[in-house]
Design an enzyme around this catalytic site. Sequence first.
Site, PDB file in Angstrom:
ATOM      1  N   LYS A 141       0.839  -1.198   0.000  1.00 53.25           N
ATOM      2  CA  LYS A 141       0.000   0.000   0.000  1.00 53.25           C
ATOM      3  C   LYS A 141       0.867   1.238   0.000  1.00 53.25           C
ATOM      4  O   LYS A 141       2.001   1.141   0.453  1.00 53.25           O
ATOM      5  CB  LYS A 141      -0.965   0.028   1.203  1.00 53.25           C
ATOM      6  CG  LYS A 141      -0.375  -0.290   2.574  1.00 53.25           C
ATOM      7  CD  LYS A 141       0.814   0.439   3.107  1.00 53.25           C
ATOM      8  CE  LYS A 141       0.724   1.908   3.353  1.00 53.25           C
ATOM      9  NZ  LYS A 141       1.997   2.461   3.953  1.00 53.25           N
ATOM     10  N   TYR A 143      -4.459   4.112   6.543  1.00 53.14           N
ATOM     11  CA  TYR A 143      -4.958   3.159   7.556  1.00 53.14           C
ATOM     12  C   TYR A 143      -6.241   3.676   8.202  1.00 53.14           C
ATOM     13  O   TYR A 143      -7.128   2.902   8.532  1.00 53.14           O
ATOM     14  CB  TYR A 143      -3.894   2.907   8.633  1.00 53.14           C
ATOM     15  CG  TYR A 143      -2.729   2.093   8.155  1.00 53.14           C
ATOM     16  CD1 TYR A 143      -2.814   0.709   8.045  1.00 53.14           C
ATOM     17  CD2 TYR A 143      -1.528   2.694   7.803  1.00 53.14           C
ATOM     18  CE1 TYR A 143      -1.739  -0.048   7.600  1.00 53.14           C
ATOM     19  CE2 TYR A 143      -0.455   1.952   7.349  1.00 53.14           C
ATOM     20  CZ  TYR A 143      -0.561   0.582   7.250  1.00 53.14           C
ATOM     21  OH  TYR A 143       0.496  -0.163   6.796  1.00 53.14           O
TER      22      TYR A 143
HETATM   23  P1  NDP Z   1      12.597   1.633   2.091  1.00 51.73           P
HETATM   24  O1  NDP Z   1      13.134   2.883   1.531  1.00 51.73           O
HETATM   25  O2  NDP Z   1      13.180   1.103   3.342  1.00 51.73           O
HETATM   26  O3  NDP Z   1      12.696   0.466   1.001  1.00 51.73           O
HETATM   27  C1  NDP Z   1      12.444   0.673  -0.357  1.00 51.73           C
HETATM   28  C2  NDP Z   1      13.443  -0.127  -1.180  1.00 51.73           C
HETATM   29  O4  NDP Z   1      13.094   0.022  -2.539  1.00 51.73           O
HETATM   30  C3  NDP Z   1      14.868   0.373  -1.082  1.00 51.73           C
HETATM   31  O5  NDP Z   1      15.574  -0.172   0.005  1.00 51.73           O
HETATM   32  C4  NDP Z   1      15.449  -0.113  -2.399  1.00 51.73           C
HETATM   33  O6  NDP Z   1      15.775  -1.476  -2.278  1.00 51.73           O
HETATM   34  C5  NDP Z   1      14.275  -0.051  -3.339  1.00 51.73           C
HETATM   35  N1  NDP Z   1      14.310   1.105  -4.251  1.00 51.73           N
HETATM   36  C6  NDP Z   1      14.330   1.024  -5.591  1.00 51.73           C
HETATM   37  N2  NDP Z   1      14.360   2.241  -6.145  1.00 51.73           N
HETATM   38  C7  NDP Z   1      14.366   3.128  -5.132  1.00 51.73           C
HETATM   39  C8  NDP Z   1      14.410   4.549  -5.070  1.00 51.73           C
HETATM   40  N3  NDP Z   1      14.429   5.301  -6.183  1.00 51.73           N
HETATM   41  N4  NDP Z   1      14.423   5.129  -3.871  1.00 51.73           N
HETATM   42  C9  NDP Z   1      14.380   4.405  -2.738  1.00 51.73           C
HETATM   43  N5  NDP Z   1      14.339   3.047  -2.743  1.00 51.73           N
HETATM   44  C10 NDP Z   1      14.338   2.412  -3.931  1.00 51.73           C
HETATM   45  O7  NDP Z   1      11.013   1.848   2.257  1.00 51.73           O
HETATM   46  P2  NDP Z   1       9.983   0.976   3.084  1.00 51.73           P
HETATM   47  O8  NDP Z   1      10.453  -0.413   3.185  1.00 51.73           O
HETATM   48  O9  NDP Z   1       9.641   1.683   4.332  1.00 51.73           O
HETATM   49  O10 NDP Z   1       8.667   1.063   2.153  1.00 51.73           O
HETATM   50  C11 NDP Z   1       8.553   0.325   0.949  1.00 51.73           C
HETATM   51  C12 NDP Z   1       7.077   0.122   0.621  1.00 51.73           C
HETATM   52  O11 NDP Z   1       6.469  -0.637   1.652  1.00 51.73           O
HETATM   53  C13 NDP Z   1       6.255   1.402   0.505  1.00 51.73           C
HETATM   54  O12 NDP Z   1       5.288   1.242  -0.504  1.00 51.73           O
HETATM   55  C14 NDP Z   1       5.558   1.510   1.837  1.00 51.73           C
HETATM   56  O13 NDP Z   1       4.316   2.205   1.765  1.00 51.73           O
HETATM   57  C15 NDP Z   1       5.347   0.048   2.171  1.00 51.73           C
HETATM   58  N6  NDP Z   1       5.304  -0.177   3.625  1.00 51.73           N
HETATM   59  C16 NDP Z   1       4.246  -0.864   4.123  1.00 51.73           C
HETATM   60  C17 NDP Z   1       4.139  -1.104   5.466  1.00 51.73           C
HETATM   61  C18 NDP Z   1       3.004  -1.906   5.979  1.00 51.73           C
HETATM   62  O14 NDP Z   1       2.863  -1.993   7.194  1.00 51.73           O
HETATM   63  N7  NDP Z   1       2.220  -2.512   5.134  1.00 51.73           N
HETATM   64  C19 NDP Z   1       5.127  -0.594   6.412  1.00 51.73           C
HETATM   65  C20 NDP Z   1       6.247   0.097   5.782  1.00 51.73           C
HETATM   66  C21 NDP Z   1       6.296   0.297   4.425  1.00 51.73           C
HETATM   67  P3  NDP Z   1      17.100  -2.103  -2.946  1.00 51.73           P
HETATM   68  O15 NDP Z   1      18.247  -1.388  -2.306  1.00 51.73           O
HETATM   69  O16 NDP Z   1      17.016  -3.533  -2.590  1.00 51.73           O
HETATM   70  O17 NDP Z   1      16.994  -1.847  -4.417  1.00 51.73           O
END
Ligand code: NDP
Length: 394
Positions: A157, A245
């Site tokens: 989401k 949420y």
């Molecule tokens: P993070 O920034 O920690 O992780 C995103 C990952 O996406 C990065 O680590 C990277 O992984 C990859 N990525 C690829 N392109 C980009 C870019 N241009 N900029 C940044 N990251 C990029 O975010 P979150 O894990 O907090 O959130 C990710 C998703 O999960 C979102 O959609 C968020 O809404 C959702 N989420 C949902 C939650 C829930 O409870 N359902 C809780 C937290 C987040 P790599 O280095 O491996 O390429």
Amino acid sequence: MFDSLKSELTRRTLLYKAGFGLITVSTFGTIGTILKPTRTLAQAGPAPTKEPSLPPEKKLGWAVVGLGKFATEQIMPSFGECKRSKLVALVSGDRTKAERLAQQYGVNQKNIYNYQNYDTIRDNPEVDVIYIILPNGLHAEYSIRGAQAGKHIMCEKPMANTVEECQAMIAAAKKSDRKLMIAYRAQYEPYNLAAIELAQSGKLGKLKAITSDHGRNLDPKDPADRWRANKKLAGGGSLYDIGIYSLQAARYITGEEPQEISAMSYSTPGDPRFREVEENVNFVLRFPSGVLANCTSSYGYSDTKRLQVFGSDAVLELDPATDYYQHRLIIKRKNSNEEQNIQEKNQFALEMDHLSESIMANKQPKTPGEEGLQDVRLMQLIYEAARTGKTIKV
Ligand code: NDP
């Protein structure tokens, strides 16, 4: 799923009489004055299914796309508790990190992909499902490419930045005859399921109102929060990230769709975090039954994840309502407060297994792409209501 599981629920309901004064009840016991186990108010929430875990060769293979905070801290560890799903592939822009995590989770190094060769995942029969855990602005592209590669999709989401992107995702999944599910974990979480059952069964009396508040401080020092201040990558501000949420809760507690929306938003002037995305949005939803939901969303205050449901006979409080663990549900009546102590479950494992089960049984998941599209549509209307100062008819 809920009906079949609820009878297995382990629950202890605790009651204190109003005359005893304030009593603190903890999930792990009681602190304070006399607490009596008593009758239960609700047939609440799902208990662990007694179905055994499938053998590894029968579980569906999942690829995780984007190895960030949520993927590595919540989702990947949760595969250990899945009964129908296993982690078999990783997609990342950081090869070193991916190799380390592959080793840690027993993922074959040949199943590590990057964003350039991602589409070749179509040739990997070990991968049945792709889980998109990228910044919101990348959900549409990677979901569509994944569906075109012939894989089922779980997408985090909010579903995508725009209504058009959501529609394109749904169309791509349909065209490839693949399932598309949005990871609305709260709709698989036992305390929220209990709250839905209590609200919709009439056990609170006639529903009158809902309040739901979600807030946290956006932290520019946290790498996971940096893209959240970027409109292109985040789609929106606090509303898209956590206000969703509050919106979801109002919809799943009533089981209705709002007819009217009004809203206001505010961002602290000069705060660099809010150059592109909003800090606060308060919105009111009017539902066909007459229920009014007051919802708030903020990037500017301390952690809040709260839901209250006001019925003519009782008030339900869930606080925290949408955390990962340790939820707390209290039913307040005129002369008594009762805490529902429900067995916690790994909601991430439950939601992933739900999609695997839906694929195996060829049925629509409970939170399909259309559910994500509806939230994005409503969030756009919330922004419009805030911008114009007008009440919007949905
Ligand atoms: P993070 O920034 O920690 O992780 C995103 C990952 O996406 C990065 O680590 C990277 O992984 C990859 N990525 C690829 N392109 C980009 C870019 N241009 N900029 C940044 N990251 C990029 O975010 P979150 O894990 O907090 O959130 C990710 C998703 O999960 C979102 O959609 C968020 O809404 C959702 N989420 C949902 C939650 C829930 O409870 N359902 C809780 C937290 C987040 P790599 O280095 O491996 O390429």
